[in-house]
Design an enzyme around this catalytic site. Structure first.
Site, PDB file in Angstrom:
ATOM      1  N   HIS A  33      -8.084 -19.709   1.098  1.00 46.82           N
ATOM      2  CA  HIS A  33      -8.903 -20.807   1.628  1.00 46.82           C
ATOM      3  C   HIS A  33     -10.399 -20.480   1.525  1.00 46.82           C
ATOM      4  CE1 HIS A  33     -10.263 -24.156   3.836  1.00 46.82           C
ATOM      5  NE2 HIS A  33     -10.131 -23.700   5.072  1.00 46.82           N
ATOM      6  N   LYS A  59      -2.236 -21.106   3.064  1.00 46.25           N
ATOM      7  CA  LYS A  59      -1.619 -19.960   3.724  1.00 46.25           C
ATOM      8  C   LYS A  59      -1.438 -18.783   2.780  1.00 46.25           C
ATOM      9  CE  LYS A  59       0.380 -17.310   6.518  1.00 46.25           C
ATOM     10  NZ  LYS A  59      -0.144 -16.225   5.639  1.00 46.25           N
ATOM     11  N   ILE A  99      -9.104 -15.471   4.832  1.00 45.77           N
ATOM     12  CA  ILE A  99     -10.499 -15.766   4.484  1.00 45.77           C
ATOM     13  C   ILE A  99     -10.694 -15.300   3.043  1.00 45.77           C
ATOM     14  CG2 ILE A  99     -12.886 -15.059   4.936  1.00 45.77           C
ATOM     15  CD1 ILE A  99     -12.010 -14.837   7.908  1.00 45.77           C
ATOM     16  N   CYS A 111      -1.543 -18.020  10.021  1.00 44.03           N
ATOM     17  CA  CYS A 111      -2.961 -18.277   9.751  1.00 44.03           C
ATOM     18  C   CYS A 111      -3.270 -17.969   8.287  1.00 44.03           C
ATOM     19  CB  CYS A 111      -3.852 -17.397  10.629  1.00 44.03           C
ATOM     20  SG  CYS A 111      -3.482 -17.471  12.402  1.00 44.03           S
ATOM     21  N   CYS A 153     -14.335 -27.550   5.596  1.00 45.18           N
ATOM     22  CA  CYS A 153     -13.190 -27.267   4.722  1.00 45.18           C
ATOM     23  C   CYS A 153     -12.817 -28.467   3.860  1.00 45.18           C
ATOM     24  CB  CYS A 153     -11.994 -26.841   5.559  1.00 45.18           C
ATOM     25  SG  CYS A 153     -12.390 -25.634   6.831  1.00 45.18           S
TER      26      CYS A 153
END
Length: 389
Positions: free
Chosen positions: A333, A329, A212, A209, A86
């Protein structure tokens, strides 16, 4: 050593795009970076490129970086793929800055790309898991959410802190992301939403979380001679550090040592202290990660991250706005694109065209973490009088 400057930065929308390819997403980011410069920018001037990607899905692991630079017309440009999970984008940017500072190149492209939403849930978990410790954590069945959940439990136990701070991170970042048309989850959420969501790995729930995502980002880094033609932003300092990949090898679960070391180096090179930072984009892959970042970056003392939120200091109108883009968030990401995507937000803030605009910022910070802390970068950008376009 020469100074380096950012003269352009752009990103594709982050989200789920079944009709897009990693090449087409990067083309959008690259075109937006060119369009963001204050004067006409000839892409033939680009001497070199560094592009971050993990290669989720395994669609094109070998030579994917040259594939995207060729796609946007950078024929024969030396291109290097950077893989640091990441933190790949942050390390790609650091490599671009180093190439300019060393005098090897005058114009360097940094960026990243990822397509993550076209694989099955099992395959995606496998690809994400390769950035954690594969010999111990993965073989014991630990997911990334599970790793960060362990860090969260340790934090709330060690500091007797309020777990509702996790929800407050989500509410703040979703409020910012709701203003960002490039955000994957561009909607606001309430405290009830963020508190009562289905559990993922205790104490983390769905709203704690990040998603994706698919997406790409691109940043143009140049020398001072080139910067004078544009309205640039100066790269004041870049710090990087590696850390132990597995949690079981670390002395603490309530800090990411690589983040703290990278920040210390970035501050030293920029000759600033944490209190000089006007706004920041921090790596909030899970809500606990943003709380740890506040403390690893020196924004507050250990155990006081929740108070920073409660006081409103990290709100857009606070003393230190954090994740005005929506952060990982809300904005999303796409692993390889995240680090340079944070720098897009910094550049737009200095251009006074951010969707959640900070009042006259002078110094901005980007914090990018690989995995659960196996690597990290911290970049400090500052407004400059160089150039006049």
């Amino acid at each position: 050593m020469r100074d380096a400057y950012v003269v352009g930065a752009g990103q594709s929308p982050f989200g789920s795009f079944p009709d897009a390819t990693y090449r087409s997403l990067f083309e959008t980011a690259f075109d937006r970076a060119l369009d963001s410069t204050s004067g006409a920018f000839d892409p033939d001037r680009i001497d070199e490129a560094f592009l971050g990607t993990l290669g989720v899905g395994g669609r094109q692991i070998g030579l994917s970086a040259p594939a995207v630079t060729e796609h946007v017309g950078l024929h024969t440009t030396p291109t290097t793929r950077v893989e640091n999970a990441c933190a790949a984008g942050g390390y790609a940017f650091r490599s671009a800055v180093t190439a300019v500072q060393s005098g090897r190149a005058d114009v360097v492209l940094a960026g990243g790309y990822e397509v993550m939403t076209d694989t099955s849930a099992d395959q995606t978990r496998w690809w994400l898991g390769v950035s954690g410790d594969t010999e111990y954590e993965r073989l014991s069945g630990t997911t990334f959410a599970g790793v960060y959940a362990q860090m969260a439990n340790a934090y709330f136990h060690e500091y007797d802190a309020d777990p509702e701070a996790l929800a407050r991170v989500a509410v703040k970042n979703h409020a910012n992301g709701a203003e960002n048309p490039n955000a994957h989850l561009g909607f606001a959420c309430s405290m009830a939403d963020a508190t009562d969501a289905p559990p993922v790995a205790d104490p983390l729930n769905r709203y704690h979380c990040c998603p994706i995502s698919d997406g790409a980002s691109a940043v143009l880094v140049v020398s001072e001679d080139v910067a004078e033609e544009f309205a640039p932003v100066r790269v004041a300092g870049v710090g990087a550090a590696s850390g132990r990949v597995g949690l079981f090898e670390r002395d603490t679960l309530t800090s990411i040592p690589a983040s703290a070391a990278a920040a210390e180096r970035a501050y030293e090179r920029a000759d600033i202290d944490p209190e000089d930072v006007d706004f920041a984009e921090v790596h909030d892959c899970f809500a606990i990660a943003e709380l740890l970042a506040y403390e690893d970056l020196g924004f507050c003392e250990r155990g006081e991250a929740g108070a920073l939120l409660d006081d409103g200091r990290t709100d857009p109108d606070g003393e230190l706005p954090v994740n005005t883009s929506g952060g990982l968030k809300s904005k999303g990401h796409p692993i390889g694109a995240t680090g340079t995507g944070q720098l897009v937000e910094l550049f737009e803030q200095f251009q006074e065209r951010a969707h959640v605009q900070v009042d006259s910022p002078e110094i901005g910070l980007a914090h990018n973490v690989g995995g659960s802390g196996g690597g990290a970068t911290v970049t400090v950008l500052e407004r400059t009088d160089v150039g006049g376009a």
